[in-house]
Design an enzyme around this catalytic site. Structure first.
Site, PDB file in Angstrom:
ATOM      1  N   ASP A  64      -2.651   2.424  -6.227  1.00 41.15           N
ATOM      2  CA  ASP A  64      -1.676   2.528  -5.143  1.00 41.15           C
ATOM      3  C   ASP A  64      -1.600   1.304  -4.239  1.00 41.15           C
ATOM      4  OD1 ASP A  64      -4.209   2.943  -4.133  1.00 41.15           O
ATOM      5  OD2 ASP A  64      -3.583   4.435  -2.664  1.00 41.15           O
ATOM      6  N   GLU A  65      -2.295   0.216  -4.583  1.00 45.72           N
ATOM      7  CA  GLU A  65      -2.195  -0.963  -3.721  1.00 45.72           C
ATOM      8  C   GLU A  65      -2.469  -2.237  -4.510  1.00 45.72           C
ATOM      9  OE1 GLU A  65      -5.267  -1.806  -0.756  1.00 45.72           O
ATOM     10  OE2 GLU A  65      -6.337  -0.007  -1.421  1.00 45.72           O
ATOM     11  N   ASP A 122       0.866  -1.187   0.000  1.00 49.65           N
ATOM     12  CA  ASP A 122       0.000   0.000   0.000  1.00 49.65           C
ATOM     13  C   ASP A 122       0.898   1.231   0.000  1.00 49.65           C
ATOM     14  OD1 ASP A 122      -2.151   1.654   0.101  1.00 49.65           O
ATOM     15  OD2 ASP A 122      -2.896   0.983   2.042  1.00 49.65           O
TER      16      ASP A 122
END
Length: 365
Positions: free
Chosen positions: A118-119, A18
């Site tokens: 983003d993850e 993350d």
């Protein structure tokens, strides 16, 4: 009600990566002056008539209570004006950085489930490159920092639920590992609002039942939780015991495309043709990186009045390279029912994708 039997598969090794305040961190990297500001990634509500929501915020802004999905107007009220900076999101830039990070993921596994730019979850059960999973995770964090200048938090465990909880546990720049023998103790101490899937509406309902953490959740039977919360109740019952047998889902791209919006409209066909050639080069580059090719080109056109047209061309063989893609897009442009005199947006997408090892074979019958 009979309790459904549970199998707890602890044989996998899952990493949840993350990125820390991803969009805001990219902007801070590109303009270090923003690091001391309360940076909110959103259109400034003072210029949009109060409209818009927060995409993300840096850690300075979060200290004032700003968070994702909050109305931008509310952020304006929470943060002192002398500290506050709004910045409109630049998703083209964010997607490019995300692609860099995913390229690093592919160096250690192809079992990747993207959740957002983003993850992602990575199944590294079959890892043979690194002595331990923690060494692999530390290598990923270091490589991400070297390649992008950004920090990340990682969680390692035997399933997706625990890996996600682990990555959230010590942000930013966190690294947390939850072994099977540690899971129950970790979950018993975890506040109920921190359980994945327990939102702002569900948390007060659980707290009203006396459920404040994983331990008190574990005192309720499967029947009681299912009766009260339905399918979610079963999930709560399983998660309180560290059970989550969902696999990491590898998602195959169904299409690859690029589009561009023009601040100054395109008002001549030669300009349109040049832009189509540029977009075709970007699409071809993405196809090469992802080792795909396809048989259908889709053209998207939006005019100055925001009227959008799409048109597609499918052929029996794969389109090879930017020149072929651009030629197909130009052919589609010329075949539009109404060719606009002013173009605000152009886009090219390739669909019907296959891996590049699939080839066209002409059979002589």
């Amino acid at each position: 009600m009979l309790e459904l039997p549970m199998k707890n598969d602890t044989s996998h090794k899952i990493i949840h990566v993350d990125m820390d305040a991803f969009y805001a961190s990219i902007e801070e990297r590109d303009d270090p002056r923003l690091r001391s500001r309360a940076l909110v990634i959103a259109h400034d509500p003072r210029t949009t008539g109060g409209k818009g929501v927060v995409t993300t915020a840096n850690y300075v802004a979060r200290q004032f209570g700003v968070h994702s999905a909050m109305p931008a107007n509310q952020a304006l009220r929470l943060v002192p004006r002398r500290l506050l900076t709004f910045k409109a999101p630049d998703f083209t830039k964010y997607r490019a950085v995300s692609a860099q990070i995913h390229a690093l993921f592919h160096q250690v596994t192809d079992l990747i489930e993207p959740v957002a730019l983003d993850e992602a979850y990575l199944d590294v059960t079959g890892n043979t490159q690194f002595r331990t999973t923690i060494a692999l995770g530390l290598w990923l964090q270091d490589q991400i920092r070297q390649a992008t200048g950004l920090t990340s938090s990682i969680g390692l465990s035997y399933n997706k639920f625990l890996a996600k909880e682990a990555s959230e546990y010590n942000k930013p720049q966190g690294r947390t590992i939850i072994l099977p023998e540690q899971a129950q103790e970790f979950l018993d101490r975890l506040p109920i609002a921190a359980f994945r899937g327990v939102g702002a509406k569900t948390a007060p309902q659980l707290e009203a039942m006396g459920i404040t953490d994983g331990y008190t959740l574990r005192q309720f039977s499967q029947e009681a939780l299912i009766t009260r919360f339905g399918k979610m109740g079963l999930g709560l019952y399983q998660h309180a015991r560290g059970v989550d047998n969902r696999p990491v889902l590898v998602r195959t791209a169904k299409s690859i495309g690029k589009e561009r919006t023009y601040q100054s409209v395109l008002a001549a066909e030669p300009a349109v043709k040049r832009e189509l050639e540029r977009l075709a080069e970007l699409v071809a580059e993405s196809l090469t990186k992802k080792q795909k090719h396809g048989k259908t080109v889709v053209l998207k056109v939006r005019d100055a009045d925001f009227v959008t047209q799409t048109k597609r061309l499918t052929q029996d063989t794969y389109f090879q390279g930017a020149t072929a893609i651009a030629a197909a897009a130009w052919q589609l442009w010329q075949g539009l029912d109404h060719r606009p005199e002013q173009v605000r947006l152009l886009g090219i997408t390739l669909t019907a994708l296959d891996p590049q090892q699939y080839e066209n074979i002409d059979l002589q019958l």
